[in-house]
Design a protein around this motif. Sequence first.
Motif, PDB file in Angstrom:
ATOM      1  N   LEU A 439       0.791  -1.253  -0.043  1.00  0.00           N
ATOM      2  CA  LEU A 439      -0.051  -0.056   0.060  1.00  0.00           C
ATOM      3  C   LEU A 439       0.791   1.349  -0.077  1.00  0.00           C
ATOM      4  O   LEU A 439       0.706   2.288  -0.672  1.00  0.00           O
ATOM      5  N   LYS A 440       2.055   1.172   0.845  1.00  0.00           N
ATOM      6  CA  LYS A 440       2.642   2.387   0.770  1.00  0.00           C
ATOM      7  C   LYS A 440       3.708   2.515  -0.614  1.00  0.00           C
ATOM      8  O   LYS A 440       4.011   3.724  -0.790  1.00  0.00           O
ATOM      9  N   ARG A 447      -4.250   5.328  -1.288  1.00  0.00           N
ATOM     10  CA  ARG A 447      -4.018   4.601   0.183  1.00  0.00           C
ATOM     11  C   ARG A 447      -5.275   4.745   0.634  1.00  0.00           C
ATOM     12  O   ARG A 447      -5.018   5.336   1.885  1.00  0.00           O
ATOM     13  N   ARG A 452      -6.954  -0.854   0.313  1.00  0.00           N
ATOM     14  CA  ARG A 452      -6.320  -1.703   1.354  1.00  0.00           C
ATOM     15  C   ARG A 452      -7.205  -3.159   1.366  1.00  0.00           C
ATOM     16  O   ARG A 452      -6.650  -4.311   1.193  1.00  0.00           O
TER      17      ARG A 452
END
Length: 582
Positions: A439-440, A447, A452
């Motif tokens: 995700l980063k 994000r 997620r």
Amino acid sequence: MLSSVSRRPSPWLPFRRGPSLLDPGPLPSTVEVLRVPYAFSQTGLLTPEAFIRKARERGVRLDRDLLQVLHRRRLLAPFLQLHHRPVTTSVDFPTPGAWGTTGFITAAAADGRLTDPAARRYRPWPAQRDVNTIWYSTFQLLALPSIRVTLRAATHADPASGRWHLPPADRPRRLDAARSRALAVTLEVLAPRYLPRVMAQLKVDRDAADEMNAYVDDHDPRPLIELLRLPGERLATQAEELLSDAKSFDPLGSWHQVVRIGAPGKWTDLRYDALLAVEYRIAAEILLRCHDDMAAAGYTPPLPEVTPHWYHPHHDRLQVSARDRAETLHDFRLSGQPAVYLALEGQTEIRTAELALADLFGLDGDANLVRLVDLDGVDHDLALLARAVAVPRLDFTGDRLATARSPLVGLIVAVDPESRYKTCEQQAKHRANMIATVLKSLPKHARTDTMRDNIDHLIDLRTWGEHSFEFAHFTDLQLARALRRLAGRAAPPLAELRAALADYRDRHRNLDKLWADWPARITKPDLAATLWPILRRRATSRSRQPLPPIVDVVAQAVALAHQLRHASGMAVEPDPAPVHPA
């Protein structure tokens, strides 16, 4: 195919407009092309026999007599003609890089023996075929679709002699032929600089390599503009016409997108209309590259940006970016990237998973659907692995949906419940760390909680239960029998071996230490292959007992891979809640 049956000559010519929109008036003659540095060095010139051969590769049957008839009717005049004696004023072209055919022609121009056949009255060609006096430009092949239609009216004037008859051409047909010739002249002027950029190949003379590279890398279009006297808008319009025309007859259809990302050197392996279509696009790209240089120098406005939401001829340009390449590979399912990586701890797991993929799912362990990764232990950084293989490449142009620029990839990790993965809390922590790392790696605005959740669907971490792989899948008796089958007399008695295995199971010891001192050499992949029939019977049994864990993991990987093969994007934001009327 041309008919060889004599019939009454047709009083008219079938007509198909060629791709050229250029007015031949302001353009230089074909002889003036020699003023361009390294003229004809990248394209060469064609004898009538070579032109006939290349026309046949493009689906048009010609012979020498037909070429003369087309010349006489002013429908396809040769590009240059050499004479045995001076017939015009001497012209000295200080053309650098004049070697081979170009050097021979430049010398003829200096002697006054080189002419533009379209600017002179037609005269029959010399009878000596062994002397090359007639030359065509390779860009005159672009007129073949129009010529092919015209040749429907060609008949044999005398079947015995094999000579052809073609009715006189009307004014629109001759004007179209003159425009096609003007396009060939324009492309020959631009080819020494821009064709190497399009084809990613420079035909170079060793003695002039540095000078030729410098000329190709030069982005100053002023000398070419002064010679052609064509505005940039006309070049852009002509390029769009070529691209549209190529799209109209290209038999490859949308598959030309695959051709254009291939090696340019392989384009010549195409045949018939497919080859002509790619040559139309090469010609268009030459014109557009020149227009780009003109726009950068301030001679013309830059090309407008094209939107991906509806078709524009520039979508078919041969100028391919890394993004275009990735999207084409994705759209046509040509990517060598697997849909799911299945990471396993050691050789036994890898060998068993290979057998499961092959026997139960008919897949190769190195196939593009599921690819196996050997972790070689449990101490590797799984977050680094997730960042390397599972970060999606997305186009965030939409409001709530990001389009995939390359196939989405899943990651499933299966390890023994030991060391860092001994408890459920530790396993959940490492899985969450993998998801957070992926995700980063996305832009900040992507994000979101929805993203997620998407990544949570792509990444999983599993263990075999309470025991290591072998003890989670087989009983002590099954393991003992398999080891005795592999080791023979070097193995202890069955009862003693079962007791040792039970002790290893209780103490969570590594199984390979059991036979370390045996005289026989046993490998874990051999043990996995010996034990596979047991797992196969359990996996294919009609009873309701659960699948072996390794088979369950492989089935999960295959199911996820099939889902991802049809995925075209990922949601960034959830769909808005439906509004119900009061």
